[in-house]
Write a protein that holds these residues in place. Structure first.
Motif, PDB file in Angstrom:
ATOM      1  N   GLY A 128       0.819  -1.203   0.000  1.00  0.00           N
ATOM      2  CA  GLY A 128       0.000   0.000   0.000  1.00  0.00           C
ATOM      3  C   GLY A 128       0.847   1.245   0.000  1.00  0.00           C
ATOM      4  N   VAL A 129       0.185   2.366   0.186  1.00  0.00           N
ATOM      5  CA  VAL A 129       0.885   3.655   0.122  1.00  0.00           C
ATOM      6  C   VAL A 129       1.901   3.787   1.248  1.00  0.00           C
ATOM      7  CG1 VAL A 129      -0.964   4.849  -1.080  1.00  0.00           C
ATOM      8  CG2 VAL A 129      -1.027   4.680   1.409  1.00  0.00           C
ATOM      9  N   ALA A 130       1.677   3.126   2.372  1.00  0.00           N
ATOM     10  CA  ALA A 130       2.609   3.197   3.503  1.00  0.00           C
ATOM     11  C   ALA A 130       3.647   2.091   3.449  1.00  0.00           C
ATOM     12  CB  ALA A 130       1.837   3.129   4.821  1.00  0.00           C
ATOM     13  N   GLY A 131       3.718   1.383   2.328  1.00  0.00           N
ATOM     14  CA  GLY A 131       4.667   0.290   2.197  1.00  0.00           C
ATOM     15  C   GLY A 131       4.024  -1.050   2.508  1.00  0.00           C
ATOM     16  N   PRO A 132       4.769  -2.129   2.323  1.00  0.00           N
ATOM     17  CA  PRO A 132       4.211  -3.457   2.608  1.00  0.00           C
ATOM     18  C   PRO A 132       3.807  -3.580   4.084  1.00  0.00           C
ATOM     19  CG  PRO A 132       6.268  -3.620   1.375  1.00  0.00           C
ATOM     20  CD  PRO A 132       6.144  -2.207   1.813  1.00  0.00           C
ATOM     21  N   GLN A 133       2.634  -4.131   4.300  1.00  0.00           N
ATOM     22  CA  GLN A 133       2.110  -4.285   5.656  1.00  0.00           C
ATOM     23  C   GLN A 133       1.842  -5.766   5.927  1.00  0.00           C
ATOM     24  OE1 GLN A 133       1.756  -1.647   7.663  1.00  0.00           O
ATOM     25  NE2 GLN A 133       1.041  -2.820   9.424  1.00  0.00           N
ATOM     26  N   LEU A 134       2.384  -6.275   7.052  1.00  0.00           N
ATOM     27  CA  LEU A 134       2.104  -7.649   7.467  1.00  0.00           C
ATOM     28  C   LEU A 134       0.797  -7.676   8.239  1.00  0.00           C
ATOM     29  CD1 LEU A 134       5.679  -8.749   8.563  1.00  0.00           C
ATOM     30  CD2 LEU A 134       4.316  -9.811   6.776  1.00  0.00           C
ATOM     31  N   VAL A 135      -0.158  -8.453   7.737  1.00  0.00           N
ATOM     32  CA  VAL A 135      -1.487  -8.536   8.350  1.00  0.00           C
ATOM     33  C   VAL A 135      -1.633  -9.907   9.009  1.00  0.00           C
ATOM     34  CG1 VAL A 135      -3.965  -8.378   7.965  1.00  0.00           C
ATOM     35  CG2 VAL A 135      -2.393  -7.020   6.555  1.00  0.00           C
ATOM     36  N   ALA A 146      -8.317  -4.785   4.915  1.00  0.00           N
ATOM     37  CA  ALA A 146      -7.328  -5.405   5.789  1.00  0.00           C
ATOM     38  C   ALA A 146      -6.143  -4.473   6.011  1.00  0.00           C
ATOM     39  CB  ALA A 146      -6.852  -6.728   5.183  1.00  0.00           C
ATOM     40  N   TYR A 147      -5.730  -3.752   4.970  1.00  0.00           N
ATOM     41  CA  TYR A 147      -4.613  -2.814   5.095  1.00  0.00           C
ATOM     42  C   TYR A 147      -4.956  -1.702   6.086  1.00  0.00           C
ATOM     43  CZ  TYR A 147      -0.535  -0.135   3.544  1.00  0.00           C
ATOM     44  OH  TYR A 147       0.659   0.517   3.489  1.00  0.00           O
ATOM     45  N   LYS A 148      -6.168  -1.205   5.985  1.00  0.00           N
ATOM     46  CA  LYS A 148      -6.605  -0.145   6.901  1.00  0.00           C
ATOM     47  C   LYS A 148      -6.659  -0.666   8.332  1.00  0.00           C
ATOM     48  CE  LYS A 148     -10.386   3.135   7.637  1.00  0.00           C
ATOM     49  NZ  LYS A 148     -11.716   3.592   7.151  1.00  0.00           N
ATOM     50  N   GLU A 149      -7.181  -1.899   8.532  1.00  0.00           N
ATOM     51  CA  GLU A 149      -7.242  -2.483   9.873  1.00  0.00           C
ATOM     52  C   GLU A 149      -5.845  -2.694  10.442  1.00  0.00           C
ATOM     53  OE1 GLU A 149      -9.481  -6.063   9.580  1.00  0.00           O
ATOM     54  OE2 GLU A 149     -11.420  -5.058   9.341  1.00  0.00           O
ATOM     55  N   ALA A 150      -4.906  -3.113   9.587  1.00  0.00           N
ATOM     56  CA  ALA A 150      -3.548  -3.362  10.060  1.00  0.00           C
ATOM     57  C   ALA A 150      -2.868  -2.064  10.494  1.00  0.00           C
ATOM     58  CB  ALA A 150      -2.735  -4.045   8.964  1.00  0.00           C
ATOM     59  N   LEU A 151      -3.166  -0.961   9.822  1.00  0.00           N
ATOM     60  CA  LEU A 151      -2.583   0.316  10.228  1.00  0.00           C
ATOM     61  C   LEU A 151      -3.161   0.793  11.547  1.00  0.00           C
ATOM     62  CD1 LEU A 151      -2.486   2.229   6.805  1.00  0.00           C
ATOM     63  CD2 LEU A 151      -0.576   1.153   8.015  1.00  0.00           C
ATOM     64  N   GLU A 152      -4.458   0.518  11.757  1.00  0.00           N
ATOM     65  CA  GLU A 152      -5.109   0.956  12.992  1.00  0.00           C
ATOM     66  C   GLU A 152      -4.775   0.047  14.165  1.00  0.00           C
ATOM     67  OE1 GLU A 152      -9.195   0.998  11.940  1.00  0.00           O
ATOM     68  OE2 GLU A 152      -9.067   2.857  10.773  1.00  0.00           O
ATOM     69  N   ARG A 153      -4.741  -1.290  13.911  1.00  0.00           N
ATOM     70  CA  ARG A 153      -4.466  -2.255  14.984  1.00  0.00           C
ATOM     71  C   ARG A 153      -3.404  -3.237  14.484  1.00  0.00           C
ATOM     72  NH1 ARG A 153      -9.918  -1.894  14.561  1.00  0.00           N
ATOM     73  NH2 ARG A 153     -10.030  -3.905  13.492  1.00  0.00           N
ATOM     74  N   PRO A 154      -2.136  -2.820  14.461  1.00  0.00           N
ATOM     75  CA  PRO A 154      -1.091  -3.638  13.820  1.00  0.00           C
ATOM     76  C   PRO A 154      -0.807  -4.961  14.525  1.00  0.00           C
ATOM     77  CG  PRO A 154      -0.133  -1.759  14.962  1.00  0.00           C
ATOM     78  CD  PRO A 154      -1.610  -1.548  14.973  1.00  0.00           C
ATOM     79  N   THR A 155      -1.110  -5.088  15.807  1.00  0.00           N
ATOM     80  CA  THR A 155      -0.780  -6.330  16.531  1.00  0.00           C
ATOM     81  C   THR A 155      -2.025  -7.152  16.848  1.00  0.00           C
ATOM     82  OG1 THR A 155      -0.865  -5.152  18.655  1.00  0.00           O
ATOM     83  CG2 THR A 155       1.285  -5.338  17.556  1.00  0.00           C
ATOM     84  N   SER A 156      -3.083  -6.968  16.080  1.00  0.00           N
ATOM     85  CA  SER A 156      -4.315  -7.736  16.283  1.00  0.00           C
ATOM     86  C   SER A 156      -4.564  -8.626  15.073  1.00  0.00           C
ATOM     87  CB  SER A 156      -5.516  -6.797  16.488  1.00  0.00           C
ATOM     88  OG  SER A 156      -5.345  -6.011  17.647  1.00  0.00           O
ATOM     89  N   VAL A 157      -5.103  -9.802  15.335  1.00  0.00           N
ATOM     90  CA  VAL A 157      -5.470 -10.711  14.246  1.00  0.00           C
ATOM     91  C   VAL A 157      -6.634 -10.112  13.470  1.00  0.00           C
ATOM     92  CG1 VAL A 157      -6.445 -12.967  13.722  1.00  0.00           C
ATOM     93  CG2 VAL A 157      -4.622 -12.771  15.415  1.00  0.00           C
ATOM     94  N   SER A 158      -6.535 -10.136  12.153  1.00  0.00           N
ATOM     95  CA  SER A 158      -7.522  -9.503  11.290  1.00  0.00           C
ATOM     96  C   SER A 158      -8.482 -10.540  10.703  1.00  0.00           C
ATOM     97  CB  SER A 158      -6.825  -8.741  10.158  1.00  0.00           C
ATOM     98  OG  SER A 158      -7.752  -8.286   9.201  1.00  0.00           O
TER      99      SER A 158
END
Length: 658
Positions: free
Chosen positions: A252-259, A594-606
């Motif tokens: 995404g725009v903020a770079g690769p995000q691990l979900v 999922a990307y938006k959820e990961a940015l808001e709650r990065p250490t929570s299972v999505s």
């Protein structure tokens, strides 16, 4: 000589007691010399008396009195607590062959003055059966109306409750057990231990938990009737949730995000004799489904190929694999009996009816919470955890108290980059290697070697059961049969088609056969891939393969994914335009969310990430890149409207005016 009281003599001894060769024996080497001499003399005298009916001769020869011979004989033929004869051990000194039974009432008097309480507890419970039943209720936690039991009640508290029961029943303070210093606490402790040691399932469950009680079903010393005598006689299927967290990568725009996604389910299909894993399937979802369980059976019908592994340096062991890929003679073969547990997915029509009829196997279901019904599979899951998932930094451990479990498995999965693809690789490698690993229980052979030996060594010991070809009445595994009306309109020029889950299907033959309009067709639907269906006439004659119209026929997708797409479209969260691929649009929607959820709650299972991972796994498409400002999946501008646009309102089509 006649019997005195309940004593037996030669004339009154029952015939079934006279066979002294069947009496319980004694290891004479364990006896001291003096005790051995006494034991041998008594045994010789009793043996002679039982065979001849004479007392004087055996008495003189052994030096044992006639009365003692009769007394010891009656000790030998006494029944123990299990209803068996005590036998020759009754001749041993100081061996009590029966419980002490008190005849006199317990002593009466204030606390500290009364004495002589031997056998008083048993005497009291025998005289007060109602109090005994209430005490058993407390120990075994029996359900009673208006009564809630403690999770773990101590012996001290049981003694207090027992005293309250006695007072409620009218027992005076100077009567037993209220006139004892501990209120019979020691006697209650022995009573509880006796219930547990006698193997009372309810008592063990109440004191030590349901897991301990469930173990009572194994190790009984009684061999079960062997259902499996050769490979592919009996198989077993069971599901297991892996103790590890994995992630998917969304760009995404903020770079690769691990979900982080939810833990995956593994369903294994195992042969009971060879212990070989015949197939497995993976469920990327919250709960296991019947479709995932069915995929473990379908695995056995397709030639296995090693996965292109994504982990550097990770590889299969020499000779690793599954029977469907390394032993061609066993491709598509199934056991005659398949064991299941009582999971709801295993009782579905897909398994209990469709799969059973196609495979032609008998299905057997174990009791509720009976893990021993499929004990061989439990060992496989233990192997999978010990040599696989529980070695990873993101393991959740075997339980919440596991000392190996990290403080935050989700954070560890993100920090170490443990991907879902890597977990899938690990699953395939560990299970394939398991099939090629020698086992002590198999005589040093591997499961695959056991199968080869049964097939090729000297002569085959079993006949592989290949399935007959599928037909209109017995479709392939994973296929459901539904009846659909043929629609169309000759006057309007609408060619014939059938509609399944809001999607039109047609083929070259059906499209030009206007005479079918209004009639019914039998449709075979492969729910794991809805791109095409098979059409049959009501008589069972195959018509042709029908393809989904528009973008629905481009990408593999399951029936579950189609239902998700339709539901999102109905809710106005997803818009699929003409010519769009609905599956690609679904993945884009999930990726954005999922990307938006990961940015808001990065250490929570999505949850959304789990759905995205499952959709990508089923369709085979890569996970798309997040599109800024399009979390609604409708391709709107980056500025979201203040109020959601209803799904009933059509999108405007802008035209240039010149």
């Amino acid at each position: 000589m006649k019997a005195h009281g309940n004593h037996y003599t030669f004339k009154t001894l029952p015939q079934e007691y006279r066979d002294i060769t069947r009496w319980r024996c004694v290891d004479e080497d364990a006896l001291q010399e003096e005790e051995l001499h006494r034991f041998a003399a008594l045994r010789e005298a009793i043996t002679a008396y039982v065979r001849t009916g004479k007392l004087s001769g055996p008495s003189k020869a052994s030096g044992v009195s006639e009365e003692e011979i009769i007394r010891q004989l009656n000790r030998c033929v006494t029944l123990d607590l299990e209803g068996q004869l005590v036998g020759w051990p009754a001749l041993l000194k100081f061996l009590r062959i029966g419980r002490y039974s008190r005849a006199t009432p317990p002593p009466v008097g204030p606390v500290g003055t009364a004495a002589g309480f031997a056998g008083a507890f048993s005497k009291f419970l025998g005289d007060h059966p109602q109090i005994r039943e209430q005490l058993d209720d407390l120990i075994k936690k029996r359900s009673r109306k208006g009564k809630i039991h403690e999770v773990h009640k101590s012996i001290r508290q049981l003694a207090r409750d027992f005293a309250d029961l006695c007072r409620a029943a009218g027992v005076r303070e100077d009567e037993y057990p209220l006139n004892t210093k501990s209120t019979a606490r020691k006697s209650i402790e022995r009573y509880v231990n006796d219930l547990v040691q006698c193997g009372s399932r309810s008592a063990i469950a109440a004191r030590y938990g349901q897991t301990a009680a469930d173990r009572l079903s194994v190790g009984t010393g009684i061999s079960a009737f062997p259902l499996a005598l050769a490979p592919y006689d009996v198989g077993g299927i069971d599901a297991h949730e892996e103790h590890c967290i994995g992630c998917i990568i969304v760009n995404g725009v903020a770079g690769p995000q691990l979900v982080p996604v939810e833990r995956i389910w593994i369903v294994c299909f195992l042969d009971e004799i060879s212990r070989a894993i015949l197939g497995y399937s993976v469920g990327i979802r919250t709960e296991i489904s019947s479709a995932v369980a069915e995929q473990s059976l379908i695995f056995n019908q397709t030639p296995w190929q090693p996965r292109p592994l994504s982990i550097p340096g990770f590889k299969y062991a020499e000779g690793a694999g599954f029977p469907s890929g390394v032993i061609p003679e066993l491709l598509g073969c199934f056991p005659a009996v398949i064991k299941f547990d009582n999971a709801a997915a295993h009782h579905s029509i897909r398994i209990s009816e469709n799969a059973r009829k196609r495979i032609g196997a008998a299905l057997t279901y174990g009791k509720v919470a009976d893990w021993a019904h499929n004990h061989a599979l439990e060992r496989v899951f233990k192997t999978l955890e010990t040599y696989g998932f529980q070695r990873l930094p993101s393991t959740t451990g075997s339980n919440t108290q596991d000392p190996v479990r990290p403080k935050n498995p989700v954070r560890e999965a993100i920090r170490n980059g443990i991907t879902l693809e890597g977990l899938l690789d690990l699953t395939d490698v560990v299970l394939a290697n398991y099939n090629a690993t020698p086992s002590v229980g198999l005589g040093g052979q591997s499961p695959l070697q056991v199968l080869r030996n049964h097939l090729f060594l000297v002569k085959p010991t079993f006949l592989p059961r290949r399935l007959p070809p599928p037909s209109g009445h017995r479709p392939e595994l994973g296929v459901v049969v539904e009846t659909r009306f043929v629609r169309g309109n000759t006057k309007e020029g609408r060619r014939p088609y059938v509609q399944i889950d809001r999607v039109r299907y047609t083929g070259p033959v059906l499209a030009r056969s206007f005479g079918f309009i209004g009639s019914q067709l039998r449709i075979h639907i492969h729910e794991a891939n809805m791109q095409q269906v098979q059409a049959y006439l009501p008589s069972g004659i195959e018509l042709e393969t029908l393809s989904a119209n528009g973008g629905w026929g481009r990408t593999p997708h399951s029936r579950e994914m189609r239902a998700q797409i339709n539901a999102l479209c109905d809710a106005g969260e997803l818009w699929v335009g003409f010519g769009d691929d609905p599956v690609e649009k679904l993945l884009e929607y999930y990726a954005n969310k999922a990307y938006k959820e990961a940015l808001e709650r990065p250490t929570s299972v999505s949850r959304t990430g789990t759905k995205l991972a499952n959709a990508a796994y089923v369709s085979g498409l890569p996970i798309p890149t997040q599109t800024p400002g399009s979390e609604d999946g409708q391709g709107n501008a980056t500025v979201s409207p203040g109020r959601p646009v209803p799904a009933s309102v059509k999108r405007p089509i802008w035209k240039s005016v010149t």
